[in-house]
Design a protein around this motif. Structure first.
Motif, PDB file in Angstrom:
ATOM      1  N   PRO A 235      -5.965   2.581  12.067  1.00 26.29           N
ATOM      2  CA  PRO A 235      -6.782   3.202  11.153  1.00 26.29           C
ATOM      3  C   PRO A 235      -8.361   3.408  11.569  1.00 26.29           C
ATOM      4  O   PRO A 235      -8.783   2.401  12.076  1.00 26.29           O
ATOM      5  CB  PRO A 235      -6.411   2.333   9.945  1.00 26.29           C
TER       6      PRO A 235
ATOM      7  N   LYS B 298      -6.900   1.676   1.486  1.00 29.19           N
ATOM      8  CA  LYS B 298      -6.169   2.186   2.985  1.00 29.19           C
ATOM      9  C   LYS B 298      -5.778   3.512   2.457  1.00 29.19           C
ATOM     10  O   LYS B 298      -5.438   3.787   1.433  1.00 29.19           O
ATOM     11  CB  LYS B 298      -5.271   1.227   3.151  1.00 29.19           C
TER      12      LYS B 298
ATOM     13  N   GLU C 270      -9.495   3.247   6.781  1.00 29.93           N
ATOM     14  CA  GLU C 270      -9.584   2.267   5.768  1.00 29.93           C
ATOM     15  C   GLU C 270     -11.083   2.232   5.478  1.00 29.93           C
ATOM     16  O   GLU C 270     -11.850   2.481   6.288  1.00 29.93           O
ATOM     17  CB  GLU C 270      -9.093   0.773   5.965  1.00 29.93           C
TER      18      GLU C 270
ATOM     19  N   GLN D 259      -0.891   5.292   8.064  1.00 37.03           N
ATOM     20  CA  GLN D 259      -2.245   4.824   7.531  1.00 37.03           C
ATOM     21  C   GLN D 259      -3.256   5.482   8.575  1.00 37.03           C
ATOM     22  O   GLN D 259      -3.126   5.087   9.797  1.00 37.03           O
ATOM     23  CB  GLN D 259      -2.158   3.468   7.506  1.00 37.03           C
TER      24      GLN D 259
ATOM     25  N   TYR E  48       0.714  -1.182   0.139  1.00 34.27           N
ATOM     26  CA  TYR E  48       0.156   0.017  -0.010  1.00 34.27           C
ATOM     27  C   TYR E  48       0.787   1.207  -0.001  1.00 34.27           C
ATOM     28  O   TYR E  48       0.460   2.268  -0.650  1.00 34.27           O
ATOM     29  CB  TYR E  48      -0.944  -0.196   1.246  1.00 34.27           C
TER      30      TYR E  48
END
Length: 157
Positions: A153, A92, A75, A72, A48
């Motif tokens: 996240p 993400k 999501e 991150q 990612y």
């Protein structure tokens, strides 16, 4: 009765902020028009973070050296149509810091169907009547601006 599950499409997206804490969004005409964060699907063998940087280069001509890739932040999973077929997209979202001067659409190699890009203040993002994806972006940006980076996240609708 058999129900098929749409194929998985993994996508990396960037929540791009500049030094003035403005967020960069891209405008697309499809589905009645909307604004969204930069990003796209992962390529074979790609993770990612790497995909996030590649997408910024391809869509906006941003040199990876000009980018500060952060954590991150969020999501999201959603079924939707991509290229005429339904997929289960898992996105993400990564924090990216760069400046407006680092964007060079002339260097973009795959601008897709991007109609324009624009830097939005938090107030503009909260006040707009236009469709913006993902939902909950303004609250997430507000948290980041105040230094409240999520430890895990956030799951977005």
């Amino acid at each position: 009765m058999t129900t098929s599950t749409p194929p998985l499409r993994e996508a990396a997206r960037a929540i791009v902020l500049d030094a003035q804490d403005r967020v960069l969004l891209l405008r697309y005409d499809e589905n009645g028009g909307f604004w969204a964060t930069p990003g796209g699907s992962l390529e074979d063998g790609e993770d990612y973070p790497t995909a996030t940087l590649r997408e910024l280069r391809e869509e906006l001509g941003i040199d990876e050296k000009a980018v500060e890739l952060g954590a991150q932040l969020a999501e999201r999973s959603e079924n939707h149509v991509v290229g005429g077929r339904e997929v289960r997209q898992v996105e993400k979202y990564f924090l990216v810091r760069t400046s407006a001067a680092d964007i060079d659409p002339a260097r973009a190699t795959q601008p897709d169907e991007i109609r324009e890009y624009r830097w939005w203040t938090l107030a503009e993002l909260r006040a707009t009547q236009e469709r913006v994806y993902p939902e909950g972006l303004a609250d997430l940006v507000a948290s980041v601006i105040t230094g409240d980076i999520p430890q895990q996240p956030v799951v977005l609708d």
